[in-house]
Enzyme design. Structure first.
Site, mmCIF file in Angstrom:
data_model
loop_
_atom_site.group_PDB
_atom_site.id
_atom_site.type_symbol
_atom_site.label_atom_id
_atom_site.label_comp_id
_atom_site.label_asym_id
_atom_site.label_seq_id
_atom_site.Cartn_x
_atom_site.Cartn_y
_atom_site.Cartn_z
ATOM 1 N N PRO A 16 0.847 -1.205 0.000
ATOM 2 C CA PRO A 16 0.000 0.000 0.000
ATOM 3 C C PRO A 16 0.875 1.245 0.000
ATOM 4 O O PRO A 16 1.861 1.313 0.748
ATOM 5 C CB PRO A 16 -0.768 -0.105 1.333
ATOM 6 C CG PRO A 16 0.072 -0.981 2.214
ATOM 7 C CD PRO A 16 0.829 -1.904 1.292
ATOM 8 N N ALA A 18 0.084 5.469 -0.040
ATOM 9 C CA ALA A 18 -0.844 6.594 -0.152
ATOM 10 C C ALA A 18 -0.403 7.497 -1.300
ATOM 11 O O ALA A 18 0.787 7.795 -1.440
ATOM 12 C CB ALA A 18 -0.861 7.372 1.163
ATOM 13 N N GLN A 70 -6.927 -1.115 2.785
ATOM 14 C CA GLN A 70 -6.244 -0.735 4.030
ATOM 15 C C GLN A 70 -6.936 0.450 4.690
ATOM 16 O O GLN A 70 -7.235 1.451 4.037
ATOM 17 C CB GLN A 70 -4.777 -0.383 3.777
ATOM 18 C CG GLN A 70 -4.024 -0.316 5.107
ATOM 19 C CD GLN A 70 -2.619 0.240 4.997
ATOM 20 O OE1 GLN A 70 -2.441 1.386 4.592
ATOM 21 N NE2 GLN A 70 -1.636 -0.548 5.376
ATOM 22 N N CYS A 101 2.115 3.694 9.677
ATOM 23 C CA CYS A 101 2.336 4.999 9.038
ATOM 24 C C CYS A 101 3.101 5.938 9.990
ATOM 25 O O CYS A 101 2.695 6.132 11.134
ATOM 26 C CB CYS A 101 1.006 5.634 8.620
ATOM 27 S SG CYS A 101 1.263 7.237 7.837
ATOM 28 N N LYS A 140 -0.359 -4.280 9.343
ATOM 29 C CA LYS A 140 0.980 -3.902 8.860
ATOM 30 C C LYS A 140 1.578 -2.926 9.863
ATOM 31 O O LYS A 140 0.947 -1.928 10.218
ATOM 32 C CB LYS A 140 0.855 -3.263 7.474
ATOM 33 C CG LYS A 140 2.185 -2.871 6.828
ATOM 34 C CD LYS A 140 1.978 -2.574 5.346
ATOM 35 C CE LYS A 140 3.235 -2.146 4.637
ATOM 36 N NZ LYS A 140 3.645 -0.770 4.915
ATOM 37 N N ASP A 204 12.917 -1.996 1.649
ATOM 38 C CA ASP A 204 14.050 -2.107 0.725
ATOM 39 C C ASP A 204 13.887 -3.225 -0.311
ATOM 40 O O ASP A 204 14.884 -3.829 -0.732
ATOM 41 C CB ASP A 204 15.376 -2.294 1.490
ATOM 42 C CG ASP A 204 15.713 -1.085 2.350
ATOM 43 O OD1 ASP A 204 15.177 0.014 2.071
ATOM 44 O OD2 ASP A 204 16.505 -1.231 3.295
ATOM 45 N N ARG A 227 8.472 1.218 -2.979
ATOM 46 C CA ARG A 227 9.151 2.208 -3.830
ATOM 47 C C ARG A 227 9.823 1.567 -5.036
ATOM 48 O O ARG A 227 10.008 2.214 -6.067
ATOM 49 C CB ARG A 227 10.159 2.998 -2.985
ATOM 50 C CG ARG A 227 9.465 3.972 -2.043
ATOM 51 C CD ARG A 227 10.436 4.620 -1.096
ATOM 52 N NE ARG A 227 10.995 3.652 -0.147
ATOM 53 C CZ ARG A 227 11.865 3.957 0.799
ATOM 54 N NH1 ARG A 227 12.287 5.193 0.915
ATOM 55 N NH2 ARG A 227 12.306 3.026 1.626
HETATM 56 C C1 LIG Z 1 4.798 7.334 -0.883
HETATM 57 C C2 LIG Z 1 4.565 6.223 0.112
HETATM 58 C C3 LIG Z 1 3.318 6.033 0.626
HETATM 59 C C4 LIG Z 1 3.086 4.997 1.545
HETATM 60 N N1 LIG Z 1 1.817 4.788 2.011
HETATM 61 C C5 LIG Z 1 1.564 3.722 2.807
HETATM 62 C C6 LIG Z 1 0.231 3.410 3.187
HETATM 63 O O1 LIG Z 1 -0.743 4.081 2.801
HETATM 64 N N2 LIG Z 1 0.046 2.332 4.007
HETATM 65 C C7 LIG Z 1 1.098 1.566 4.451
HETATM 66 O O2 LIG Z 1 0.880 0.607 5.188
HETATM 67 N N3 LIG Z 1 2.353 1.832 4.080
HETATM 68 C C8 LIG Z 1 2.616 2.869 3.253
HETATM 69 N N4 LIG Z 1 3.883 3.099 2.827
HETATM 70 C C9 LIG Z 1 4.967 2.195 3.248
HETATM 71 C C10 LIG Z 1 5.229 1.088 2.206
HETATM 72 O O3 LIG Z 1 4.108 0.247 2.071
HETATM 73 C C11 LIG Z 1 6.457 0.237 2.597
HETATM 74 O O4 LIG Z 1 6.203 -0.426 3.806
HETATM 75 C C12 LIG Z 1 7.715 1.097 2.751
HETATM 76 O O5 LIG Z 1 7.859 2.006 1.679
HETATM 77 C C13 LIG Z 1 8.976 0.222 2.851
HETATM 78 O O6 LIG Z 1 9.232 -0.454 1.665
HETATM 79 P P1 LIG Z 1 10.387 0.031 0.603
HETATM 80 O O7 LIG Z 1 11.610 0.364 1.427
HETATM 81 O O8 LIG Z 1 10.572 -1.215 -0.266
HETATM 82 O O9 LIG Z 1 9.837 1.203 -0.116
HETATM 83 C C14 LIG Z 1 4.146 4.146 1.947
HETATM 84 C C15 LIG Z 1 5.418 4.365 1.415
HETATM 85 C C16 LIG Z 1 5.646 5.379 0.507
HETATM 86 C C17 LIG Z 1 7.027 5.565 -0.050
#
Ligand SMILES: Cc1cc2nc3c(=O)[nH]c(=O)nc-3n(C[C@H](O)[C@H](O)[C@H](O)COP(=O)(O)O)c2cc1C
Length: 326
Positions: A16, A18, A70, A101, A140, A204, A227
């Site tokens: 997820p 946002a 979510q 969050c 989460k 990551d 990401r």
């Molecule tokens: C722009 C953005 C928005 C996010 N929005 C949410 C969200 O709405 N709900 C959630 O549980 N995590 C949210 N996350 C967290 C991601 O789901 C994820 O757990 C986090 O980016 C770590 O993964 P990564 O290092 O592979 O990016 C968001 C992350 C980013 C970068």
């Protein structure tokens, strides 16, 4: 494989995000292989107030892969009603509760990762939501709240006991926000402590190689790609190719531009041409994969209609710039 009794094609899920994982982006990622997706987080309270914008974020297209809606909030009764509405509006396969969050506005309201500081309230929320809906409920959360905090194992045990169908751990603390490294050992410890339900890993997951390392090292049942999918839905295809023992394939400039245009068209079909302002960030992420296109990025950052977006893409196509490694 099965996840919460739902048939899924692979352990590579779209996390997820946002402002990012709306219908058009989820649809594009599904086509490249995302096995399960999540909506953007939606406020339970806003749903109970019948806020149309929040409800719209939960409208799912007819043709789609499994999706979890979510929700976030801090009051058990409101979360229960919000979950019931989210399930009804979306028809999603499950409800995921956001307890990770890190954003100040959310934390300041006692929502998102703030709930990791109040496990009793988190437990009450989980129990209320589980009792309110007929679909699986997942949660989460993060490694912990404060810098250096490591409360995820206790938190996971509490959530398991409270009745969730699966857990997802992001290996960063709230204090880290999205910086530094995600601690894979925290996810491993949760995986080892939780025996009755699936554990998903987040943090990551930026390349197919990283996704496989995360799965191998942590023993998680699936990995959430966040990401790593921005401007790069190809990451799901990479994961599937790697799973099948095939070589990875870098997209051509033409494919990248075709996908950018298709994604923009889906955005316009879903939300109207004005939504291209919101789409600019996606367009710039795609262009980030191309070498030497800075002037076009400047043009793209002002785009507001489809014809202009396409004309920028066609000008880039003529130059056929090199595609960088993701
Ligand atoms: C722009 C953005 C928005 C996010 N929005 C949410 C969200 O709405 N709900 C959630 O549980 N995590 C949210 N996350 C967290 C991601 O789901 C994820 O757990 C986090 O980016 C770590 O993964 P990564 O290092 O592979 O990016 C968001 C992350 C980013 C970068």
């Amino acid at each position: 494989m099965k996840f919460c009794n739902i048939e899924v094609e692979s352990p590579f899920f779209l996390a997820p995000m946002a402002g990012v994982t709306d219908v058009p982006f989820r649809s594009v990622c599904e086509d490249y292989g995302a096995a399960l997706t999540y909506t953007e987080m939606v406020s339970a309270k806003a749903l109970t107030y019948k806020d149309e914008k929040s409800a719209r974020m939960l409208h799912l297209p007819e043709k789609r892969k499994p999706c979890f809606a979510q929700i976030f909030g801090s009051e058990p009764d409101v979360m229960a009603e919000g979950a019931r509405l989210a399930a009804e509006i979306s028809g999603a396969e499950g409800i995921d509760i956001n307890m990770g969050c890190p954003v100040s506005k959310i934390v300041g309201n006692g929502e998102g990762s703030a709930l990791m500081r109040d496990p009793k309230l988190a437990e009450a929320i989980i129990k209320a939501v589980v009792a309110a809906v007929d679909v699986p409920v997942t949660v989460k959360f993060r490694k912990g709240f404060e810098a250096g905090a490591d409360t995820c194992v206790e938190f996971a045990k509490m959530a398991e006991q409270a009745g969730v169908a699966a857990l997802c751990v992001h290996g960063r603390t709230r204090a880290q926000m999205y910086t530094g490294q995600s601690d894979r050992t925290a996810i491993t410890r949760v995986r080892e402590a939780i025996t009755s339900i699936p554990v998903l890993a987040s943090g990551d997951a930026l390349s197919a190689k990283a996704c496989f390392e995360i799965l191998d090292e942590t023993g998680a049942d699936a990995v959430m790609i966040a990401r790593g999918a921005e401007g790069n839905p190809f990451i799901f295809e990479d994961c599937l190719r790697r799973m099948q023992g095939r070589d990875l394939r870098r997209p051509t400039c033409g494919e990248l531009l075709d996908l950018l245009i298709r994604h923009a068209e889906e955005m316009v079909a879903w939300k109207g041409e004005r939504s291209l302002v919101e789409f600019r960030k996606h367009a710039l992420w795609y262009l980030g994969r191309l070498s030497g296109v800075k002037p076009y990025k400047v043009q793209m950052s002002g785009v507001s209609d489809l014809a202009h977006l396409k004309s920028i893409c066609e000008a880039i196509r003529k130059e056929d710039p090199a595609v960088k490694e993701a």
